[in-house]
Design a protein around this motif. Sequence first.
Motif, PDB file in Angstrom:
ATOM      1  N   ASN A  56      23.455   1.930  -8.997  1.00  0.00           N
ATOM      2  CA  ASN A  56      22.658   2.506 -10.080  1.00  0.00           C
ATOM      3  C   ASN A  56      21.176   2.146  -9.966  1.00  0.00           C
ATOM      4  N   VAL A  57      20.625   2.354  -8.787  1.00  0.00           N
ATOM      5  CA  VAL A  57      19.201   2.135  -8.565  1.00  0.00           C
ATOM      6  C   VAL A  57      18.605   3.377  -7.914  1.00  0.00           C
ATOM      7  N   GLN A  58      17.292   3.518  -8.045  1.00  0.00           N
ATOM      8  CA  GLN A  58      16.614   4.676  -7.460  1.00  0.00           C
ATOM      9  C   GLN A  58      16.318   4.472  -5.978  1.00  0.00           C
ATOM     10  N   GLU A  59      16.142   3.207  -5.569  1.00  0.00           N
ATOM     11  CA  GLU A  59      15.771   2.939  -4.177  1.00  0.00           C
ATOM     12  C   GLU A  59      16.462   1.690  -3.644  1.00  0.00           C
ATOM     13  N   LEU A  60      16.700   1.682  -2.335  1.00  0.00           N
ATOM     14  CA  LEU A  60      17.058   0.480  -1.594  1.00  0.00           C
ATOM     15  C   LEU A  60      15.899   0.216  -0.636  1.00  0.00           C
ATOM     16  N   ARG A  61      15.415  -1.011  -0.608  1.00  0.00           N
ATOM     17  CA  ARG A  61      14.218  -1.304   0.185  1.00  0.00           C
ATOM     18  C   ARG A  61      14.458  -2.414   1.199  1.00  0.00           C
ATOM     19  N   ASP A  80       0.826  -1.209   0.000  1.00  0.00           N
ATOM     20  CA  ASP A  80       0.000   0.000   0.000  1.00  0.00           C
ATOM     21  C   ASP A  80       0.861   1.261   0.000  1.00  0.00           C
ATOM     22  N   ASP A  81       1.908   1.251   0.821  1.00  0.00           N
ATOM     23  CA  ASP A  81       2.774   2.421   0.953  1.00  0.00           C
ATOM     24  C   ASP A  81       4.231   1.956   0.923  1.00  0.00           C
ATOM     25  N   ILE A  82       4.876   2.160  -0.217  1.00  0.00           N
ATOM     26  CA  ILE A  82       6.245   1.671  -0.380  1.00  0.00           C
ATOM     27  C   ILE A  82       7.245   2.518   0.380  1.00  0.00           C
ATOM     28  N   SER A  83       6.902   3.735   0.706  1.00  0.00           N
ATOM     29  CA  SER A  83       7.867   4.674   1.286  1.00  0.00           C
ATOM     30  C   SER A  83       8.435   4.199   2.613  1.00  0.00           C
ATOM     31  N   GLU A  84       7.641   3.455   3.400  1.00  0.00           N
ATOM     32  CA  GLU A  84       8.140   3.024   4.703  1.00  0.00           C
ATOM     33  C   GLU A  84       9.208   1.939   4.606  1.00  0.00           C
ATOM     34  N   PHE A  85       9.409   1.363   3.427  1.00  0.00           N
ATOM     35  CA  PHE A  85      10.418   0.328   3.248  1.00  0.00           C
ATOM     36  C   PHE A  85      11.717   0.876   2.642  1.00  0.00           C
ATOM     37  N   VAL A  86      11.702   2.139   2.241  1.00  0.00           N
ATOM     38  CA  VAL A  86      12.863   2.718   1.564  1.00  0.00           C
ATOM     39  C   VAL A  86      13.947   3.079   2.571  1.00  0.00           C
ATOM     40  N   ILE A  87      15.191   2.682   2.276  1.00  0.00           N
ATOM     41  CA  ILE A  87      16.355   2.945   3.124  1.00  0.00           C
ATOM     42  C   ILE A  87      17.164   4.090   2.524  1.00  0.00           C
ATOM     43  N   GLU A  88      17.638   4.961   3.387  1.00  0.00           N
ATOM     44  CA  GLU A  88      18.496   6.057   2.939  1.00  0.00           C
ATOM     45  C   GLU A  88      19.967   5.641   3.029  1.00  0.00           C
TER      46      GLU A  88
END
Length: 632
Positions: free
Chosen positions: A65-70, A48-56
């Motif tokens: 070369n990826v947009q996100e680490l999850r 539902d909400d991918i943002s909570e899995f994104v790592i900085e």
Amino acid sequence: MNYKSKEAVIPLRRSELITPNGVGALNTNIDGINMMTGALDIWFKQVDDISEFVIEEERLRHLLNVQELRLPPDYRENYDKYNKNANEKLTIPFVRFPNYYYCSSCRVLTRKNGFEKDSKITCTSCNNKFAKLIQVPLVVACENGHIDDFPWREWLHGELECECEGDLVLKSTGGATLSTMKVACNKCHKEKSLRGLTTNGAEILSQTLGKESIYTCSGRKPWFGEAIEKEECNCKPQPILKNSNNAYYPQVLNAIYLPIIAFQDIERILAFFNSKHIREIIESFTEYKMSDEIIVTEVKRRHSSQLSKYSDELMLKALSIYKENQVLKRKKVYNLKLEEYVYLSRNELLDEKDLKVVPEYNYFNGDESLRKYGLSKVNLIPKLIETRVLYGFNRLVAPVNLAHNPEKMIKEGKRNLFINPEQHSWLPAYQVYGEGIFIELREDLILEWIEKYRHSKRFQQAEKRLNNAKANGIEVSEKVDIKFILIHTLAHLFIQEVVISSGYSSSSLKERIYCGENNGKQMSGFLIYTAAGDSEGTMGGLVRLGKKENIDRILNKIIQSAMWCSSDPVCNEAGMSRGQGRDYLNGAACHNCAYISEISCEEFNKYLDRGMISIYEQDQEYKSFFEYVKTK
């Protein structure tokens, strides 16, 4: 990938889905069924909400070369039937593998679909309701990451196009090894033993099945599902045990989180530096050996409208990265360790939210309490974060260092993780909190020692081992030399001594070697750290051992213990003749003296020689590093 809605339950921690149970790895569920972790394409299909899995972690994101680490999704049950929670009941796809089973009663081999959801599958040959179908122990795999069921019928009958359709039976003569098992056909009564298949299996299969045409790998990727077409592969498949260590080597990239502010600003400055006009200015100033500070000042003066908003510190960081990229040319990203070294080896206290560095000892500040060991710095790291990213995996052969060919390895890794890699720009990652000790040796003493004994037998044998490996097609990193072997061996022996005092197990401590050139300066240190899967980190047992008095005691024990191995003189003599260990790349180093847990070592227990630390034999032409330091 057509996974069925109801899937078997395999309780795994999030960190296990990075290593050792990542995509393509075999796991065992609570009922003893072997299942393989499915492709990444479907991991977040119901999110539902991918943002909570994104790592900085911008450095790793940029490098891979990826947009996100999850973070891998966690399963959340909802006990409120009237309200739906975000991201509930997310699951990881798994498929059954191997697909061949044998009956515990009649021993007949049966092939089943990889999506069977019941924990217990009934045998259709004997219909014994008390019998259990057990997955076979043998599969075939290749170096390209493919894995498939062992060709039981074809191997037994000795032909790829087998016409005999009789039931196959897996017999056991009493024992748990392959040498006590054999396969028989109930129709034509042919029978073969499984002895030797895991040692010479590739040749045996080739000779048995390649009489009319060359027997090659099927190119199957079971973790993608049965609907996906097999890839073309020319490798010779190797029979292996399904739970053997070489069935799965995860390719994991680790990095210590650094408080780099305004990473996007650095990227903008780099883009500005890469413009033709600015590139010419930088090259001209560099030719005249102008310092980085002067270059930054002059560039900012000439282009104040574009650069005035950036601090000098940020500009210097960007210039350092820019210069390194010019040296490495084909690498569009910068070395992770070079960045970390700047932070970990600093002379002043650093206390940020996610990284704390406390200077404990510095020889160049007049402190000589650890001078007899040739140390230049000891820094305590009470707080750090390690990020681990899964970017691919190998089978049969352990992965080489990413630095060898980063673009190719990252691209091939994604092809093994995703069914459609071009449609996804993320990778699974996990962050763990820990503590560590950073130790740096005096570069001047190392260089003097190497120069003085460069013609000694121990040094010549070390170089011979490296050259032999390269001549045999084994990839050896450019950073590996006498200095690297010294620092690497010291890190191993340090871990062994720390385990006794800190309360941590050997596998929970890790090394990170900093050796080589860093923008004109040499790195000569190592970090021993622990990282636990807890948001509060660890309890300080390792950092406490980094105090000067404890370092003194630990190093003294290391020197004493390195002198003898319980396998000496065999250990030392074997290392000084042919070499020992994997690919014969070790000197005096074995399981009894210098090896640590493989997951703790960056180099899979290669490039070791305790003779560089201390050794029992007396040689007029050679002294170990610590013996040499005593003379200074």
